[in-house]
Every structure is written in C-alpha cells, then in structure tokens.
Scaffold this active site. Structure first.
Site, PDB file in Angstrom:
ATOM      1  N   HIS A  76      20.834  25.333  26.313  1.00  0.00           N
ATOM      2  CA  HIS A  76      19.556  25.460  25.601  1.00  0.00           C
ATOM      3  C   HIS A  76      19.267  24.219  24.759  1.00  0.00           C
ATOM      4  O   HIS A  76      18.136  23.733  24.716  1.00  0.00           O
ATOM      5  CB  HIS A  76      19.539  26.718  24.730  1.00  0.00           C
ATOM      6  N   HIS A 232      12.948  31.769  31.010  1.00  0.00           N
ATOM      7  CA  HIS A 232      14.251  31.381  30.469  1.00  0.00           C
ATOM      8  C   HIS A 232      15.129  30.751  31.551  1.00  0.00           C
ATOM      9  O   HIS A 232      15.871  29.801  31.282  1.00  0.00           O
ATOM     10  CB  HIS A 232      14.979  32.561  29.819  1.00  0.00           C
ATOM     11  N   ASP A 236      17.020  27.206  31.391  1.00  0.00           N
ATOM     12  CA  ASP A 236      18.442  26.991  31.709  1.00  0.00           C
ATOM     13  C   ASP A 236      18.600  25.888  32.759  1.00  0.00           C
ATOM     14  O   ASP A 236      19.489  25.039  32.657  1.00  0.00           O
ATOM     15  CB  ASP A 236      19.063  28.277  32.281  1.00  0.00           C
ATOM     16  N   HIS A 259      23.594  29.038  36.649  1.00  0.00           N
ATOM     17  CA  HIS A 259      24.333  27.852  36.189  1.00  0.00           C
ATOM     18  C   HIS A 259      25.252  27.271  37.267  1.00  0.00           C
ATOM     19  O   HIS A 259      25.378  26.052  37.393  1.00  0.00           O
ATOM     20  CB  HIS A 259      25.147  28.196  34.953  1.00  0.00           C
TER      21      HIS A 259
END
Ligand SMILES: [Zn+2]
Length: 298
Positions: A76, A232, A236, A259
């Site tokens: 973030h 969001h 990311d 991720h």
C-alpha cells in the site's frame, strides 16, 4: 522529465496487519538514482531495496527479504509512492511490517502530500515494454503489453453478493490514483478470519483497518465505493509493480490475479531484458481516466 524525491521528512506509525507489531515509519528525501529503498532503522539502517530481486514469500501480502532481514506488507505504501511519480525515497522503519493504518493507501498519500515533491537534476528513466510478458496459472493470469503510458486493467471475481465481477481500468497518474484507488481498503471474509489467525496472520487486523465481509454483507460500516474490492486489488497491483524499480510504460492486464502472480510477473520481466528497454523519453499523456468513475459511497 526529471527524477523526483520528497521535499521534507515525514512520519507516521501504527500496527502491522499480519504481525500485529507496532512500528514507526519515516519517509526521507533521497538522491537521484537511489530508487525506493527501505531501511530497517532498528537494524543499523540495513537497506532493503524495493525490488523484485528482494521479493520473499508472497501470500496475503508482499514481503521483501534481503540477507534474512524481512519486511512485510509493502504494497500500500509502495502504491502511493509509485503512483505519485516519486523516483527516490528512503523509508526508515523500525519493525518487520509496514503499518496498515486504515487499510488503504490514502494515509500514505496524505503523508506524501505533506512531504512535497522536489525535482532533481537527473533525467527520469522508464522501463518501457516492447514485447508482451505473461504469467498464467489456471484461470488466473497477468500480462504486460507495450504502451506509451502506465495503464492497468484489473478484473476480480469473488463469489459474494457485494463483490462478484468487478473491473477497473485506468491510466496511472497521481490524480487518477488519488481519485479512483487510494481510498479503497483491504478486505477479508469473516469465515477466513480464524484460519488466517491460526496461520499466524492478521494479528493486527481489526474492524478499523479492513473491510470484513459476512456471508451477505459488510460487518463494519459502509463501503467507500460500490466496487471498493476491485479498486483495492488494482491498488495492490500497482504497489507490487513498484518492485520493477523504475516507472513503467506499459499496459498491465490482471485477471483474478494476486500478490503471487503480480510478483511473478515482476520477476519474469526483470529476468527477460529483451521484453523492455530503458527510455528517458517517456512523456505521460494528459488522459487520466478510462473507466467510468463511480461515485463514492460515502
Ligand atoms: Zn492490499
């Protein structure tokens, strides 16, 4: 286009989402060609460059590790720095994890605005994509394609009445990031809380730093955007792309990625130097917004 750093030192503090460890974080100006560099102020300022070379384990957050020194949940803060067009910065931190604050990138963005921008004399260097690179894992995939601007398209699909299929596309610039993504918070499903806790994760998680989804709703308050989850995920993604180490000129398509896939793409790209060139000529166009902008929910 010249490199930048911040004008003055700024500070924040807070608990880490996964470790629950409280940390103090200071952002400081850095000279040209430094890049984004974490320094563990509790370990004699041991340097961990924000680079794909230092990616450690990646599951619910992105962690960097160098010579056994770990730093977790970088995404973030890195999203805020990378989207702000900052090339060089030192991030001093005295704990193992970046504070989660409110679960979004907005507090970091406010901090950067408070720090101001200083232009340096060295020309900015871009990583310009010239050949596509893709990573595919069953129905999840991510790819980067040639473009004259930094563009991301992020598609998510979670089987939940408030989520479902969400698609976010934007040209990443300071203004578009601030308006479209920065306020989108991290989220988790109530049913996953106990399993995650038993894995030693989300020890610092609370109703103040994550949206908690029940079977058919939200446990804590209202959403900031109807599609806050997709936004969001795009946030990311940008935070993980910062690990390229240079501003990107390319279009990134992420389909149900996370991720692990983001950082695999970064590693594959860095290891495949025929797919990009270093350019100093990149000029970002004025166009900001591609997707229709949804109004804020509150
Ligand atoms: Zn996140």
């Amino acid at each position: 286009m010249f490199q930048t750093t911040i004008q003055q030192e700024v500070f924040t503090e807070g608990v880490g989402l996964h470790t629950g460890v409280f940390g103090h974080l200071r952002l400081l100006p850095a000279p040209a060609d430094t890049g984004i560099v974490f320094r563990r102020s509790d370990l004699d300022h041991f340097r961990i460059e924000a680079s794909g070379r230092n990616v450690a384990r990646v599951s619910y957050a992105t962690s960097l590790m160098k010579q056994g020194v770990l730093l977790s949940t970088t995404e973030h803060l890195l999203a805020a720095i990378y989207s702000s067009g900052l090339d060089n910065i030192f991030i001093d931190i005295d704990s193992i994890e970046v504070p989660i604050l409110d679960g979004s990138a907005e507090p970091f963005l406010r901090l950067l605005e408070q720090a101001g921008v200083r232009r340096l004399r060295r020309r900015r260097r871009y990583l310009k994509i010239v050949k596509p690179v893709e990573v595919v894992e069953s129905d999840r995939r991510i790819g980067v394609y040639p473009a004259d601007e930094f563009r991301v398209h992020c598609y998510v699909d979670f089987p939940h009445p408030l989520v479902g299929q969400q698609s976010i596309e934007l040209v990443v610039q300071p203004d578009s990031f601030r308006r479209l993504l920065a306020r989108a918070r991290t989220f988790c499903f109530e049913r996953d809380i106990e399993p995650l806790r038993s894995m030693g994760l989300i020890r610092g998680g609370s109703l103040d730093n994550a949206i908690v989804l029940t079977e058919d709703g939200v446990m804590n308050g209202s959403l900031r955007f109807p599609d806050e989850f997709g936004r969001h995920k795009a946030l990311d993604l940008i935070g993980d792309l910062a690990l390229l180490g240079l501003p990107l000129l390319g279009r990134v398509e992420a389909h149900k990625a996370g991720h692990a896939l983001h950082t695999q793409l970064v590693s594959r790209l860095l290891g495949n130097s025929s797919s990009w060139v270093i350019s100093t000529l990149g000029e970002r166009p004025a166009e900001v917004l591609v997707a229709a902008e949804a109004p804020a929910a509150d």
